[in-house]
Every structure is written in C-alpha cells, then in structure tokens.
Design a protein around this motif. Structure first.
Motif, short mmCIF file in Angstrom:
data_model
loop_
_atom_site.label_atom_id
_atom_site.label_comp_id
_atom_site.label_asym_id
_atom_site.label_seq_id
_atom_site.Cartn_x
_atom_site.Cartn_y
_atom_site.Cartn_z
N SER A 175 93.49 13.45 62.44
CA SER A 175 92.83 13.81 61.39
C SER A 175 92.87 15.49 60.89
O SER A 175 92.72 15.92 59.97
CB SER A 175 91.44 13.28 60.49
N LYS A 176 92.94 16.26 62.12
CA LYS A 176 92.72 17.45 62.64
C LYS A 176 94.01 18.41 62.19
O LYS A 176 93.99 19.01 61.92
CB LYS A 176 91.65 18.23 63.65
N LEU A 177 94.97 17.30 62.81
CA LEU A 177 95.98 17.46 62.70
C LEU A 177 96.68 17.81 61.21
O LEU A 177 97.37 18.66 60.80
CB LEU A 177 97.53 17.54 63.40
N ARG A 178 96.51 16.89 60.63
CA ARG A 178 97.20 16.60 58.62
C ARG A 178 95.65 17.56 58.27
O ARG A 178 96.41 18.27 57.22
CB ARG A 178 96.68 15.28 58.87
N ASN A 179 95.00 18.24 58.21
CA ASN A 179 94.53 19.04 57.66
C ASN A 179 94.55 20.42 58.06
O ASN A 179 94.19 21.64 57.51
CB ASN A 179 93.08 19.38 57.81
N CYS A 180 95.58 20.71 59.14
CA CYS A 180 95.77 22.13 59.03
C CYS A 180 96.83 22.77 58.34
O CYS A 180 97.71 22.10 57.87
CB CYS A 180 96.23 21.82 60.36
N LEU A 208 88.83 6.74 68.63
CA LEU A 208 88.25 6.92 67.39
C LEU A 208 88.68 8.65 67.51
O LEU A 208 88.48 9.41 67.43
CB LEU A 208 86.75 6.93 67.74
N ARG A 209 88.57 9.52 69.02
CA ARG A 209 89.14 10.35 69.86
C ARG A 209 90.80 11.18 68.79
O ARG A 209 90.85 11.72 68.48
CB ARG A 209 89.31 11.04 71.07
N MET A 210 91.83 9.37 68.82
CA MET A 210 93.12 9.96 68.62
C MET A 210 92.86 9.84 67.44
O MET A 210 93.67 11.10 66.87
CB MET A 210 93.66 8.15 68.52
N ILE A 211 92.20 8.95 66.26
CA ILE A 211 91.75 9.65 64.91
C ILE A 211 91.27 10.90 64.71
O ILE A 211 91.38 11.73 63.27
CB ILE A 211 91.21 8.28 64.33
N LEU A 212 90.18 11.42 65.14
CA LEU A 212 89.99 12.57 65.12
C LEU A 212 90.70 14.08 65.37
O LEU A 212 91.41 14.69 64.40
CB LEU A 212 88.83 13.17 66.01
N SER A 213 91.70 13.77 66.56
CA SER A 213 92.73 15.06 66.77
C SER A 213 93.63 14.49 65.46
O SER A 213 94.19 15.23 65.08
CB SER A 213 93.18 14.39 67.71
#
Length: 113
Positions: A108-113, A101-106
């Motif tokens: 998603s943060k990278l893609r939103n940048c 879940l942490r990997m998925i969250l990170s």
C-alpha cells in the motif's frame, strides 16, 4: 540485518552511554533486538569486532551493505497467494499473519507513492 547498524547500536550503547530505549529510538530497532545485540546473541562476530575496536579506540570499521531482493508484481502475487492459502487452511501461525500484514502494508505504501 545490516551489520553497520548493529555496530552503531553497540557504539551508541557502550561509547556514548545511551540506554537501550535511546539506542532504539536512534537506531530504529526494537529494544528486544538491541538487548540481544548488546548481550552478543545476535551477530556475535560484530560484537567481537566492536570489542576489538574499543581496545584501540578506532571505530571506523565498515561492513558491506546487504543487497535486498526486489520482488516483481508476479512474485508479490505468488507470495500473497501462499499467505492466503495458509490462513484459509487454518495452518498459519501468528508470525505468518504478521508477515502477511507487513507485506500488505508495504504494498500500500508503494502504490501511494
């Protein structure tokens, strides 16, 4: 873990007199990790260095910054595949699921940048 951060937590707790919760807010680590650092369970060599520096009141010690490995898209895909197979095979531990879940969250943060 960054040894400079551990050293700073020790400094804030012992020299500045902050409580564990305040050190946690300041340092960005959990109270459980701070407690392990203060008790010398986590990176005891940094704790030993801090106590030596405390005798001389010289807190200018610095450690080399850790270098983190950046994963490529292929590495992320392989890692995700590994987690999915663990989860689907019903052998994943709660720690595995939390890491996934942490990997998925990170990601998603990278893609939103």
């Amino acid at each position: 873990m960054d040894k400079n951060l551990i050293y700073r937590c020790l400094y804030l707790h012992y020299t500045e007199g902050l409580k564990l919760s305040e050190v946690s807010n300041e340092g960005g680590l959990t109270k459980r990790v701070i407690r392990a650092i203060v008790n010398g369970l986590r990176d005891p060599e940094v704790t030993t260095d801090y106590y030596e520096d405390r005798k001389t009141a010289d807190y200018s010690r610095e450690y080399p910054k850790p270098e983190y490995k950046k994963l490529s898209k292929i590495d992320y895909a392989m890692l995700e595949s590994r987690y999915i197979s663990l989860i689907c095979g019903d052998v994943a531990t709660p720690k595995d699921i939390r890491s996934y879940l942490r990997m998925i969250l990170s990601l998603s943060k990278l893609r939103n940048c």
